[in-house]
Motif scaffolding. Sequence first.
Motif, PDB file in Angstrom:
ATOM      1  N   ARG A 103       0.838  -1.216   0.000  1.00  0.00           N
ATOM      2  CA  ARG A 103       0.000   0.000   0.000  1.00  0.00           C
ATOM      3  C   ARG A 103       0.865   1.255   0.000  1.00  0.00           C
ATOM      4  NH1 ARG A 103      -4.302  -2.930   3.206  1.00  0.00           N
ATOM      5  NH2 ARG A 103      -2.963  -2.801   5.027  1.00  0.00           N
ATOM      6  N   GLN A 104       1.950   1.224   0.779  1.00  0.00           N
ATOM      7  CA  GLN A 104       2.800   2.408   0.806  1.00  0.00           C
ATOM      8  C   GLN A 104       3.497   2.603  -0.538  1.00  0.00           C
ATOM      9  OE1 GLN A 104       2.676   5.141   2.052  1.00  0.00           O
ATOM     10  NE2 GLN A 104       3.790   5.162   3.997  1.00  0.00           N
ATOM     11  N   ARG A 105       3.816   1.521  -1.223  1.00  0.00           N
ATOM     12  CA  ARG A 105       4.389   1.639  -2.566  1.00  0.00           C
ATOM     13  C   ARG A 105       3.383   2.242  -3.537  1.00  0.00           C
ATOM     14  NH1 ARG A 105       9.130  -1.779  -3.572  1.00  0.00           N
ATOM     15  NH2 ARG A 105       9.834  -2.561  -1.542  1.00  0.00           N
ATOM     16  N   VAL A 106       2.126   1.878  -3.394  1.00  0.00           N
ATOM     17  CA  VAL A 106       1.082   2.498  -4.219  1.00  0.00           C
ATOM     18  C   VAL A 106       0.995   3.988  -3.904  1.00  0.00           C
ATOM     19  CG1 VAL A 106      -1.408   2.600  -4.656  1.00  0.00           C
ATOM     20  CG2 VAL A 106      -0.256   0.379  -4.522  1.00  0.00           C
ATOM     21  N   ALA A 107       1.068   4.343  -2.621  1.00  0.00           N
ATOM     22  CA  ALA A 107       1.018   5.753  -2.234  1.00  0.00           C
ATOM     23  C   ALA A 107       2.195   6.526  -2.833  1.00  0.00           C
ATOM     24  CB  ALA A 107       1.012   5.884  -0.715  1.00  0.00           C
ATOM     25  N   ILE A 108       3.363   5.909  -2.880  1.00  0.00           N
ATOM     26  CA  ILE A 108       4.524   6.553  -3.500  1.00  0.00           C
ATOM     27  C   ILE A 108       4.298   6.714  -5.001  1.00  0.00           C
ATOM     28  CG2 ILE A 108       6.975   6.271  -4.033  1.00  0.00           C
ATOM     29  CD1 ILE A 108       7.207   4.810  -1.286  1.00  0.00           C
ATOM     30  N   ALA A 109       3.751   5.668  -5.637  1.00  0.00           N
ATOM     31  CA  ALA A 109       3.457   5.759  -7.075  1.00  0.00           C
ATOM     32  C   ALA A 109       2.467   6.877  -7.354  1.00  0.00           C
ATOM     33  CB  ALA A 109       2.905   4.424  -7.581  1.00  0.00           C
ATOM     34  N   ARG A 110       1.462   7.028  -6.500  1.00  0.00           N
ATOM     35  CA  ARG A 110       0.490   8.107  -6.676  1.00  0.00           C
ATOM     36  C   ARG A 110       1.165   9.471  -6.552  1.00  0.00           C
ATOM     37  NH1 ARG A 110      -4.404   8.359  -2.470  1.00  0.00           N
ATOM     38  NH2 ARG A 110      -2.601   8.641  -1.083  1.00  0.00           N
ATOM     39  N   ALA A 111       2.081   9.606  -5.598  1.00  0.00           N
ATOM     40  CA  ALA A 111       2.796  10.876  -5.444  1.00  0.00           C
ATOM     41  C   ALA A 111       3.648  11.185  -6.674  1.00  0.00           C
ATOM     42  CB  ALA A 111       3.667  10.824  -4.193  1.00  0.00           C
ATOM     43  N   LEU A 112       4.169  10.151  -7.320  1.00  0.00           N
ATOM     44  CA  LEU A 112       5.020  10.350  -8.489  1.00  0.00           C
ATOM     45  C   LEU A 112       4.231  10.560  -9.778  1.00  0.00           C
ATOM     46  CD1 LEU A 112       7.686   7.570  -7.848  1.00  0.00           C
ATOM     47  CD2 LEU A 112       7.962  10.027  -7.485  1.00  0.00           C
ATOM     48  N   ALA A 113       2.926  10.276  -9.739  1.00  0.00           N
ATOM     49  CA  ALA A 113       2.132  10.297 -10.970  1.00  0.00           C
ATOM     50  C   ALA A 113       2.182  11.639 -11.686  1.00  0.00           C
ATOM     51  CB  ALA A 113       0.680   9.915 -10.660  1.00  0.00           C
ATOM     52  N   SER A 114       2.187  12.723 -10.936  1.00  0.00           N
ATOM     53  CA  SER A 114       2.176  14.062 -11.540  1.00  0.00           C
ATOM     54  C   SER A 114       3.563  14.559 -11.925  1.00  0.00           C
ATOM     55  CB  SER A 114       1.511  15.057 -10.586  1.00  0.00           C
ATOM     56  OG  SER A 114       0.168  14.685 -10.340  1.00  0.00           O
ATOM     57  N   ARG A 115       4.552  13.668 -11.769  1.00  0.00           N
ATOM     58  CA  ARG A 115       5.941  13.988 -12.123  1.00  0.00           C
ATOM     59  C   ARG A 115       6.457  15.217 -11.367  1.00  0.00           C
ATOM     60  NH1 ARG A 115       5.556  12.605 -18.654  1.00  0.00           N
ATOM     61  NH2 ARG A 115       4.743  10.492 -18.340  1.00  0.00           N
ATOM     62  N   PRO A 116       6.425  15.145 -10.038  1.00  0.00           N
ATOM     63  CA  PRO A 116       6.838  16.290  -9.222  1.00  0.00           C
ATOM     64  C   PRO A 116       8.351  16.482  -9.221  1.00  0.00           C
ATOM     65  CG  PRO A 116       6.425  14.400  -7.824  1.00  0.00           C
ATOM     66  CD  PRO A 116       6.041  13.987  -9.217  1.00  0.00           C
ATOM     67  N   SER A 117       8.761  17.639  -8.718  1.00  0.00           N
ATOM     68  CA  SER A 117      10.179  17.937  -8.516  1.00  0.00           C
ATOM     69  C   SER A 117      10.610  17.662  -7.086  1.00  0.00           C
ATOM     70  CB  SER A 117      10.465  19.406  -8.848  1.00  0.00           C
ATOM     71  OG  SER A 117      10.076  19.724 -10.149  1.00  0.00           O
ATOM     72  N   LEU A 118       9.656  17.778  -6.150  1.00  0.00           N
ATOM     73  CA  LEU A 118       9.947  17.619  -4.728  1.00  0.00           C
ATOM     74  C   LEU A 118       8.941  16.672  -4.098  1.00  0.00           C
ATOM     75  CD1 LEU A 118      10.513  21.380  -3.825  1.00  0.00           C
ATOM     76  CD2 LEU A 118      12.290  19.681  -4.250  1.00  0.00           C
ATOM     77  N   LEU A 119       9.423  15.863  -3.153  1.00  0.00           N
ATOM     78  CA  LEU A 119       8.581  14.906  -2.461  1.00  0.00           C
ATOM     79  C   LEU A 119       8.731  15.127  -0.960  1.00  0.00           C
ATOM     80  CD1 LEU A 119       6.842  12.575  -3.676  1.00  0.00           C
ATOM     81  CD2 LEU A 119       8.712  11.027  -3.042  1.00  0.00           C
ATOM     82  N   VAL A 120       7.596  15.221  -0.269  1.00  0.00           N
ATOM     83  CA  VAL A 120       7.582  15.311   1.187  1.00  0.00           C
ATOM     84  C   VAL A 120       7.141  13.952   1.713  1.00  0.00           C
ATOM     85  CG1 VAL A 120       6.630  16.460   3.208  1.00  0.00           C
ATOM     86  CG2 VAL A 120       7.016  17.760   1.107  1.00  0.00           C
ATOM     87  N   ALA A 121       8.044  13.249   2.389  1.00  0.00           N
ATOM     88  CA  ALA A 121       7.748  11.920   2.927  1.00  0.00           C
ATOM     89  C   ALA A 121       7.628  12.029   4.442  1.00  0.00           C
ATOM     90  CB  ALA A 121       8.851  10.930   2.542  1.00  0.00           C
ATOM     91  N   ASP A 122       6.391  12.006   4.941  1.00  0.00           N
ATOM     92  CA  ASP A 122       6.106  12.235   6.362  1.00  0.00           C
ATOM     93  C   ASP A 122       6.035  10.899   7.097  1.00  0.00           C
ATOM     94  OD1 ASP A 122       5.387  13.187   8.812  1.00  0.00           O
ATOM     95  OD2 ASP A 122       3.447  13.990   8.206  1.00  0.00           O
ATOM     96  N   GLU A 123       7.117  10.538   7.776  1.00  0.00           N
ATOM     97  CA  GLU A 123       7.196   9.263   8.500  1.00  0.00           C
ATOM     98  C   GLU A 123       6.718   8.109   7.613  1.00  0.00           C
ATOM     99  OE1 GLU A 123       8.398   8.856  11.522  1.00  0.00           O
ATOM    100  OE2 GLU A 123       8.068  10.645  12.727  1.00  0.00           O
TER     101      GLU A 123
END
Length: 268
Positions: free
Chosen positions: A153-173
Motif C-alpha cells: 500500500r505504501q508503494r502504491v502511495a509513493i506511485a500516486r505521489a510520483l504520478a504528476s511527475r513532481p520535482s519535490l517529495l515530502v515523505a512524512d514518517e
Amino acid sequence: MTVLEFRDVTKRYRVRGAGHMLALDGVGFEVRSGRTLALVGQSGSGKSTIAKIITQLERQTSGQVLLDGKPIPRSGRALRRYRQQVRMVFQDPFASLNPYHTIRHHLERPLRLDRVVPRAELDAEVRRLLARVRLDPDRTIDRRPHELSGGQRQRVAIARALASRPSLLVADEPVSMLDVSIRLGVLNLLAELQRESELGVLYITHDLATARHFSDEIMVLNQGRVVEHGPADDVILRPEQDYTRALRDASPDPDRHFAVPGAEGARP
C-alpha cells in the motif's frame, strides 16, 4: 534545479482559552532537486506543521516559503501547478488510500487531473508507475487497498505521489506504520527513485539513525526551533547539542536491525 526555501517561518495556533501556541519559531532551510533533507525531532517538535505548510494545508503566521525564489501561491491555477510540483507521501498507508477504489483508480486520478498523459495512454502510464515502485502491474492494478500488504500500500502511495511527475517529495514518517522487516525495502525504494528522477526529498522522521543512512543533510527540531543542521554524518557522529545526542542514542542501529547479511553500502 528546483529549490524550496523556508525563510524565518513562524506558525502560531490559536488555542481556545489559552491564547496562542507557538508551533514553529523562525525556521529556515532549503530542499533542492537531487538532495534529501531529513527533518528529525520528537512528537510535537513541529515536523508535521512544516509538512502542512509546504503542501498548503496550513499557512505560516509569518516568514516566507519560496519555490525557485518566488512565494508559493495560495489559490487558483497557480496553487494547483505548485501542488503538481510538490507531492506528499503520508504516514499511514492504511488511511491514505480509499478502500472503495481500485489501485487503477488511485493512480489514474492524478494523471487525469493534472493531464500528465493523453487519455489513450492512461493504462500504460499506471502500469509504468506500478513497475517503478516494484509492484507487478497485472497482479496489482485492479485490486483494492485491503487486498495488499502495508508495504504494498505504501508503494502504491509513493506511485500516486510520483504520478504528476513532481520535482519535490515530502515523505512524512513513510515507514513508521510498517513492520520493521519491510521498512528497509521502502526506504531503499525512495532512495532509488530520488536518484533516478533527481527529486528533492524532505524526509520527516523521529529516527536519527535511518535519517543518516538515507539523507544528505539532517535538521533537528525541538519545540519548533532548529537546534542543529548539517551534513548527515556530522550531525550523527559529532552532534553539538545534548538533545541531538539523546535522539541519536534512542534510535535503533539500522546496521543491526535492518541490514541484510552480506549487503554492501552500509555505513560504518
